[in-house]
Enzyme design. Sequence first.
Site, PDB file in Angstrom:
ATOM      1  N   ASP A   1     -10.209  -4.731   4.277  1.00 37.10           N
ATOM      2  CA  ASP A   1     -10.474  -5.499   3.057  1.00 37.10           C
ATOM      3  C   ASP A   1     -11.462  -6.629   3.313  1.00 37.10           C
ATOM      4  O   ASP A   1     -12.294  -6.947   2.455  1.00 37.10           O
ATOM      5  CB  ASP A   1      -9.168  -6.059   2.491  1.00 37.10           C
ATOM      6  CG  ASP A   1      -8.357  -5.010   1.759  1.00 37.10           C
ATOM      7  OD1 ASP A   1      -8.964  -4.110   1.156  1.00 37.10           O
ATOM      8  OD2 ASP A   1      -7.119  -5.071   1.794  1.00 37.10           O
TER       9      ASP A   1
ATOM     10  N   HIS B   1       0.809  -1.213   0.000  1.00 37.49           N
ATOM     11  CA  HIS B   1       0.000   0.000   0.000  1.00 37.49           C
ATOM     12  C   HIS B   1       0.847   1.270   0.000  1.00 37.49           C
ATOM     13  O   HIS B   1       0.424   2.296   0.513  1.00 37.49           O
ATOM     14  CB  HIS B   1      -0.937   0.011   1.208  1.00 37.49           C
ATOM     15  CG  HIS B   1      -2.032  -1.013   1.113  1.00 37.49           C
ATOM     16  ND1 HIS B   1      -2.990  -0.995   0.124  1.00 37.49           N
ATOM     17  CD2 HIS B   1      -2.318  -2.094   1.891  1.00 37.49           C
ATOM     18  CE1 HIS B   1      -3.819  -2.008   0.295  1.00 37.49           C
ATOM     19  NE2 HIS B   1      -3.435  -2.695   1.347  1.00 37.49           N
TER      20      HIS B   1
ATOM     21  N   GLU C   1      -8.020 -11.553   4.380  1.00 38.98           N
ATOM     22  CA  GLU C   1      -8.664 -10.260   4.187  1.00 38.98           C
ATOM     23  C   GLU C   1      -9.723 -10.312   3.086  1.00 38.98           C
ATOM     24  O   GLU C   1     -10.017  -9.320   2.430  1.00 38.98           O
ATOM     25  CB  GLU C   1      -7.625  -9.179   3.883  1.00 38.98           C
ATOM     26  CG  GLU C   1      -6.647  -9.527   2.789  1.00 38.98           C
ATOM     27  CD  GLU C   1      -5.584  -8.471   2.597  1.00 38.98           C
ATOM     28  OE1 GLU C   1      -5.735  -7.352   3.107  1.00 38.98           O
ATOM     29  OE2 GLU C   1      -4.569  -8.767   1.916  1.00 38.98           O
TER      30      GLU C   1
END
Length: 260
Positions: free
Chosen positions: A175, A44, A149
Site C-alpha cells: 500500500d 483483507h 502504509e
Amino acid sequence: MESLKAGIASRGHVVGSFVNTGSPICAEIMARAGFDFLAVDAEHSPVDVPQTFSLIQAIASGNPACAPLVRLPHTGYAEIKRYMDAGAVGVIAPMVNTRAQAEEVVAAVKYPPFGRRGVGYCRANGYGTAIAEGVAADNDATFVCVQAEHVDAVNNLDEIIAVPGVDAVFIGPYDLSASMGLTAQFDHPDVIAAISRIHTTCQAKGIISGIHVVQPDPAAVARYIRDGYGFIACGLDITFLANACSDGMTRIRQGIADAG
C-alpha cells in the site's frame, strides 16, 4: 503468556504471521508451529468478530504462548473494543495517517484512565471472573501497532509515534508503494527511502518498527532482524498453503517424469 512488548525487550524481535482463511484449524496448526504471534486479518479477509473469537480460541489451543492479534478493518472505536473483548492482546491498525487516528486506536484498546475502552464481561477478563486484575494487566500488556502504509503516514510519522500508547509502526510495503504511484516497485529509490525513513525515525524515538515479508522468505526475515526491526510478520496462511501445494505438485510431477 509473555507480552509481545516483553518478548521484544528480551529477545530484540518477535516473528509471527497472518491468518486470512478464517480456518480455526489453520490457526491452531500455525500456533503449534511456534510463531510468536498470529494476527487475524479482519482487513483483507471476510473474517468477522464471531469468526475472530473462534480463531483466537484456536490459537490458544495450539499454543498458549502465541499472542493473538487482530489486523483491524478500520480504526473505529466500536469495533476495536469488540475484537479486544474477544481476547486479542493487541491490534494492527491499518492506514493510520494522522495523530488523531492513532489517538483513537489507543483510546479503544486501553481502559481508563489511559483510554476509554468499555468494561464488560467478556473472554478477555475470564467472562467477568477477573475484571480488576484483567483491566490492570491489559493496560500494561496490550500491544498497539499502527500501520504506515501511505505517504501521508510517512509525512506525519513524528506526530503519530508521539501518541502515548503507540508501541510499534508496521510498514505495509504494497500500500505504501501504491500511494506513491509505484505499486510493488520495492527496489525503486523513493520506496526504499520511504521505508528507511519510517524505520530510522522509529529507532530514533524508541518505537518498535515492523514489516511484513509477504512471501515467506527466511533470508529476508533474518536480514530485517539484523537491521533492527523488532516486529516481523512472515507470510500468511494462504501463502504458506499455496507455496506448499505448488512445491509439492512440482516434486510429484518431477517424480512421475523421472520414473517414466
